[in-house]
Design a protein around this motif. Sequence first.
Motif, PDB file in Angstrom:
ATOM      1  N   PRO A 281       8.790   2.584   1.209  1.00 44.63           N
ATOM      2  CA  PRO A 281       9.463   1.293   1.374  1.00 44.63           C
ATOM      3  C   PRO A 281      10.934   1.403   0.966  1.00 44.63           C
ATOM      4  O   PRO A 281      11.254   2.083  -0.005  1.00 44.63           O
ATOM      5  N   TRP A 448       2.612   8.649  -6.104  1.00 41.55           N
ATOM      6  CA  TRP A 448       2.242   7.281  -6.531  1.00 41.55           C
ATOM      7  C   TRP A 448       3.414   6.628  -7.263  1.00 41.55           C
ATOM      8  O   TRP A 448       3.787   5.487  -6.977  1.00 41.55           O
ATOM      9  N   PHE A 451       6.398   5.105  -5.238  1.00 37.11           N
ATOM     10  CA  PHE A 451       6.317   3.920  -4.382  1.00 37.11           C
ATOM     11  C   PHE A 451       6.854   2.672  -5.069  1.00 37.11           C
ATOM     12  O   PHE A 451       6.659   2.463  -6.258  1.00 37.11           O
ATOM     13  N   PRO A 453       6.663  -1.249  -3.472  1.00 33.98           N
ATOM     14  CA  PRO A 453       5.750  -1.561  -4.579  1.00 33.98           C
ATOM     15  C   PRO A 453       4.755  -0.438  -4.844  1.00 33.98           C
ATOM     16  O   PRO A 453       4.351   0.284  -3.930  1.00 33.98           O
ATOM     17  N   PRO A 455       1.144   1.229  -5.708  1.00 31.07           N
ATOM     18  CA  PRO A 455      -0.250   0.883  -5.402  1.00 31.07           C
ATOM     19  C   PRO A 455      -0.825   0.002  -6.520  1.00 31.07           C
ATOM     20  O   PRO A 455      -0.324  -0.004  -7.645  1.00 31.07           O
ATOM     21  N   SER A 456      -1.908  -0.704  -6.196  1.00 29.70           N
ATOM     22  CA  SER A 456      -2.365  -1.759  -7.099  1.00 29.70           C
ATOM     23  C   SER A 456      -3.070  -1.251  -8.340  1.00 29.70           C
ATOM     24  O   SER A 456      -3.189  -1.967  -9.312  1.00 29.70           O
ATOM     25  N   GLY A 457      -3.585  -0.023  -8.358  1.00 26.08           N
ATOM     26  CA  GLY A 457      -4.137   0.512  -9.600  1.00 26.08           C
ATOM     27  C   GLY A 457      -3.031   0.548 -10.631  1.00 26.08           C
ATOM     28  O   GLY A 457      -1.857   0.681 -10.293  1.00 26.08           O
ATOM     29  N   LEU A 465      -9.544   9.171  -8.977  1.00 29.34           N
ATOM     30  CA  LEU A 465      -9.621   9.806  -7.654  1.00 29.34           C
ATOM     31  C   LEU A 465      -8.556  10.887  -7.464  1.00 29.34           C
ATOM     32  O   LEU A 465      -8.573  11.600  -6.466  1.00 29.34           O
TER      33      LEU A 465
ATOM     34  N   LEU B  28      -2.282   6.160  -0.422  1.00 27.74           N
ATOM     35  CA  LEU B  28      -2.285   5.854  -1.857  1.00 27.74           C
ATOM     36  C   LEU B  28      -2.482   4.369  -2.156  1.00 27.74           C
ATOM     37  O   LEU B  28      -3.109   4.024  -3.158  1.00 27.74           O
ATOM     38  N   HIS B  29      -1.968   3.487  -1.303  1.00 27.40           N
ATOM     39  CA  HIS B  29      -2.220   2.061  -1.566  1.00 27.40           C
ATOM     40  C   HIS B  29      -3.683   1.712  -1.321  1.00 27.40           C
ATOM     41  O   HIS B  29      -4.229   0.819  -1.977  1.00 27.40           O
ATOM     42  N   VAL B  31      -6.054   3.942  -2.013  1.00 29.26           N
ATOM     43  CA  VAL B  31      -6.677   4.494  -3.226  1.00 29.26           C
ATOM     44  C   VAL B  31      -6.546   3.484  -4.371  1.00 29.26           C
ATOM     45  O   VAL B  31      -7.507   3.227  -5.103  1.00 29.26           O
ATOM     46  N   GLY B  32      -5.355   2.914  -4.488  1.00 33.41           N
ATOM     47  CA  GLY B  32      -5.161   1.902  -5.530  1.00 33.41           C
ATOM     48  C   GLY B  32      -6.110   0.730  -5.352  1.00 33.41           C
ATOM     49  O   GLY B  32      -6.737   0.257  -6.304  1.00 33.41           O
ATOM     50  N   ALA B  33      -6.217   0.264  -4.123  1.00 35.21           N
ATOM     51  CA  ALA B  33      -7.118  -0.867  -3.850  1.00 35.21           C
ATOM     52  C   ALA B  33      -8.570  -0.486  -4.136  1.00 35.21           C
ATOM     53  O   ALA B  33      -9.345  -1.295  -4.665  1.00 35.21           O
ATOM     54  N   TRP B 164       0.973  -1.140   2.411  1.00 33.30           N
ATOM     55  CA  TRP B 164       1.756  -1.523   1.236  1.00 33.30           C
ATOM     56  C   TRP B 164       2.386  -2.909   1.325  1.00 33.30           C
ATOM     57  O   TRP B 164       2.921  -3.415   0.345  1.00 33.30           O
TER      58      TRP B 164
END
Lengths: 519, 519
Positions: A281, A448, A451, A453, A455-457, A465, B28-29, B31-33, B164
Amino acid sequence: MNGAESLLGTLAEAGVEVCFTNPGTTELHLVGALESSPRMRGVLALFEGVATGAADGYARIAGKPAATLLHLGPGLGYGLANLHNSRRANSPVVSIVGDHPTYHQAYDPPLNSDIATLVGWLRGPVRRPEDAPGAGPDAASTLAAALEPPGRIATMIMPADVSWTEGGVIAAPVPPRTAPTVERNVVTEVADLLRRGEPTALVIGGPATREAGLCAASRIAVATGARVLVELYPSRVEHGAGLPSFPRLGFYPEQVLTQLGGVRHVVSVGTKAPVSFFAYPHQPSCLVPPDAASHVLAEVGQDAADALVQLADLVAPATPPAVAANRRPTLPSGPLTLENWPEVLGALLPERAIVIDETISSGAALAAATSGCPRHDVLLQCGGAMGEGLPLAVGAAIAAPDRPVVALEADGCAMYTISALWTQARERLNITNVILNNHSYAILREEWRHFDPLPSGTDPDRSTLLRLTDPQIDFVRLAEAYGVPASRATTAEELATQVADALARPGPHLIDAVVPALA
Amino acid sequence: MNGAESLLGTLAEAGVEVCFTNPGTTELHLVGALESSPRMRGVLALFEGVATGAADGYARIAGKPAATLLHLGPGLGYGLANLHNSRRANSPVVSIVGDHPTYHQAYDPPLNSDIATLVGWLRGPVRRPEDAPGAGPDAASTLAAALEPPGRIATMIMPADVSWTEGGVIAAPVPPRTAPTVERNVVTEVADLLRRGEPTALVIGGPATREAGLCAASRIAVATGARVLVELYPSRVEHGAGLPSFPRLGFYPEQVLTQLGGVRHVVSVGTKAPVSFFAYPHQPSCLVPPDAASHVLAEVGQDAADALVQLADLVAPATPPAVAANRRPTLPSGPLTLENWPEVLGALLPERAIVIDETISSGAALAAATSGCPRHDVLLQCGGAMGEGLPLAVGAAIAAPDRPVVALEADGCAMYTISALWTQARERLNITNVILNNHSYAILREEWRHFDPLPSGTDPDRSTLLRLTDPQIDFVRLAEAYGVPASRATTAEELATQVADALARPGPHLIDAVVPALA
C-alpha cells in the motif's frame, strides 16, 4: 526404432546430454530408450520439482538445455514452480511430458487432463507428435524453440502410443537463432546520453552479468560516473577477485528508490526497468524515479554483453575496469550470526566454485564477504518460487563435475524439494549444502512488518503460521535419511571446520547452520 | 473489516472450519485474518501438495469442504497434483490463491503469472473480486460452487490489495444444490433389465460405496444374481464386519474383462463405465465387453445410494444384504510378505479406523484381510497422482479427531509429500503411518512387463531408473527429522508390536515396513 527412441536420439544427436526425470507408465518406452542410450544420462528425481530445478541449474552452467521427462499433467504440475523459475531465468529447457494416446483420452481415464493448458501457463511453445515418424522432427523443433533467445521452456507432449510405435527417425538438428546484437544507433544514443553527464544508472542483467558485461559496465562507470546496479535476481553472476562487483537492486521499493536517488536516466541492459517484487500500500510498482527517464540499451534476449562492450568502447575507450582485489575475510569466531556466516564462506570458498544463493532473509552480507574470493559463479532463484536451491545445485554439479558446488539454502525453502538430497547422493555430486536455519519463515515476518495497514494479527513474532519450531526440523537426520553425511554448526568455528571438511571430501554433504532470524 | 477478514469470515459463517495453508507475502492479510479468527483453524503445511491433499481427506470424512490458501501461481502449481486427485474424488474444496494487485500485474514482476489458466486445468469455477466489498459475496458463491454436486474445486483468486483494503462485508451463505435424485423411470428400467435374468454387473462408485448403497447393492445381487463391482479407486468405502464387501475393478484391462466375463449388461451407479487406467498396445480402452450393453442407473453427481435403495426395494423387497462376518485374521509370523502384512493390519485394526490406502503394488491382499474387521472407512487416491496418502491422513485426522487414522503408503509415493509428517507432528494427529517399503518403483517394473512391445531396455529388473536402492531412503530418520517417532519392521511380529504400540499412543507414528517388491 520406436518414437521414444527417435525423440531421445534426435536430442542426443543435437547435443542434449542429460535428462532429469520422474517417470510413470506413460513414459516407460522413453525410460527404456534413455537407459539404452549411451549418449544421454538419465538422472532420477523422487519429485518433479527436483527434475525441473536441476534442468534450470544445468542450463545456466552448461549454456545449453537439458531435457526433463515428467508423468502427464500432475507430474508437470509438480514441476511447474521450478519451470516458472526457469522461465524467469530465461533458461532453455526441453520439457517432455508423457501423455495417454489420443484415442485413450476420449474415455477420460483418471490421469487424463489437458496438459496443453498447463504448458500454456509457461508461455512457451508446445508440440504433440501425431505419430512415430513425427517424433524426431518435433524433438528437433522443440530443441530449437528452447534455444530461441533468451531461452525458453519448450514442451513436447509425447503420447504413449507414439512412443511405443515403430517408425521413428532421427531428425536433423534445426539451427537455433543466436541472440541478436543491438543496433549501432541504439548504442550511440546511449553513449550520447552518458556524455551529457546527467546522473545515470545502468541496470544490468541476463548475459550482462558475466565477465565481459561486468568489465564493460565498470569501464563505463569509471569513465562517465554512471551508477551500475545488477537486477534483483540475476540467473548467473560472475563474482570474485579480478572482476567488478556491483550492488544488486534492493528487494523493497524504498531501497531501490534510494539506490536510484537523484538519477535522471535509468538504462536497462539485458533486463527490464526496475519493478517492485511485491506490491505494498502507498508504494509504487514501477521503481524508475518519477523524474527519471527510462531507456533501453539491450532488450531481454538481445546480446546485452556485446552492447555494453560497444558502449564502453565509445565512452571509455582507454579506461580499464575497476575490479575487486584478491582478499578474503578472516575466519570469524563465536555464535553464528547473519554477519559472520558469510565471512566463513568468504574465507573458505574454493577456486571456481558455483554458489547457489537461496538464502532469502539470511544472505544480505554474502556478496560483500565473497567479492574478493577466487572467481566463482553465483546462481540465484529468479522467479520467486521458493525451493529451487537444492535442485539448482544438482543441475550445476552435473553440468560441471570438476567444480565444487556450494548450495546456500534457507530452511523454509529447503522443504519444497528436500529429496534433491537423494539425487545428490545417488549421483555422487560434489555439493556442500549449507542450510541457513532460523526455524521460521523469517522473510514473511519481515514482510508483515512492512505493511501499512498491518495484517490484523497483533504481532508477526507471535504468528504461529510463520514459525517452524513445533517441532523443529532436524536437517541432520533428514540429510542422513537421504544418504547425505551431515552435521550441525552453531558457531563460526564449527561452520568453518565443517565447510572445510565437506569441501575436502567427494560427494554431497549438508551442514545445518543454526542462525538467528532477521531482527 | 478488510477484504481478507470478510473472505474468511464469510466462509466461517457458512460452516468452513479449517484452512490448510502454505502462504506467502501476498497472503499475509489472509494469514492475519486466519490467526485472529476463533472459528477457523489454520493448519500450516511446509509444501502446497500437503495442504491440497489434506483438504481432500478432510472433505471426504467431514462431508464438507475445507479451504486451502496458497501463494500465487507457483504455489498453486505445487498444489495441483492433489487438487487433480480431489477433482477425481469429487471432493469439494474452496481453493484460495493470493495474487498481486491487478495494477501491479501490468509490470509483470517475477512472481506474476496467469493464475486463471492454471485454475482452468482443474475445470472448476473461478472468481477474482475486484474490490473489498466484493470479497465476501465471492467467497459465499465460491463455497456454493464447491458444493455443487458431486463436489468441485472452486477457486477464489484474491488480489493482495483486495485483502488489505477496508470495506469488506460478511456475505450471507448461498444455499448449495443437493445431489439430484434419479428419476423413477430410470430405476424401473434397470429393474426390468435385472428381472430379465441376463448376466448383469453393477459397477458402483461415488456415494454408493457407503453403508446404504452397499447394502442395497448386496440385496440386489442376492435377489437377482447380478455381480457387483466397486470402481477401481473409490473416494470412500465403508468396509468391515456387518457390511457387504465387493471386489474392486482390476487395474489391468484383462483383469476387468475377466471380472466382467460373460456379462450382457453393465450398469454404472455413481461412476462411469469401466475404462482402462492406462492404454496398452492391442488392449481396449473401454472395458465394457464388446457383447455387453452399457446402462446408467445414476450419473456421477446424482444420488446413487438412493437409486440403489429404490432399485433394491423393487427387485429385492424382502431380501437382506449379505454381510461380512466379524472375523479377523490371526497374527502371522515370519519375514514380512505382501500376504502377511495386511493380516497384521486385519488382526489389529481398531474400531472406527480410517484407513488411507496408497499401497500401489503392495496392497492387493488388504481388502480380504480387513473385511471382517470392525467397521472402518477406506480412502483411496482417486486421480492417479502419486503422493496423496500422507496428506489425506492429515485431513482425515483433523476431520475426525476421535478416530484412529492408519495411513498405508508406498515408499515411492511418500516422497512427493513427505513433509506431511511435520504437519502431523505439529497438529498432534493420531495417525499410524505404515510405509510399505520395497525400495523401488515396483509398479513401474510391473507395468514394464505388461507392455507388448516391451520398452527397449532389456529388463525392468535391471532398470536403474526404477530402483530406489542407491542410496536406500531411511524412513525412520526421515520421520524423526520431522518430529514423528518411528521404527522399522522386517517381520510380521515386529510390525504387529509396532502397530499396536503406535495405536496405543497419542500423536503420529511411522513404521518403515520392509516388504518385498511384487514378483
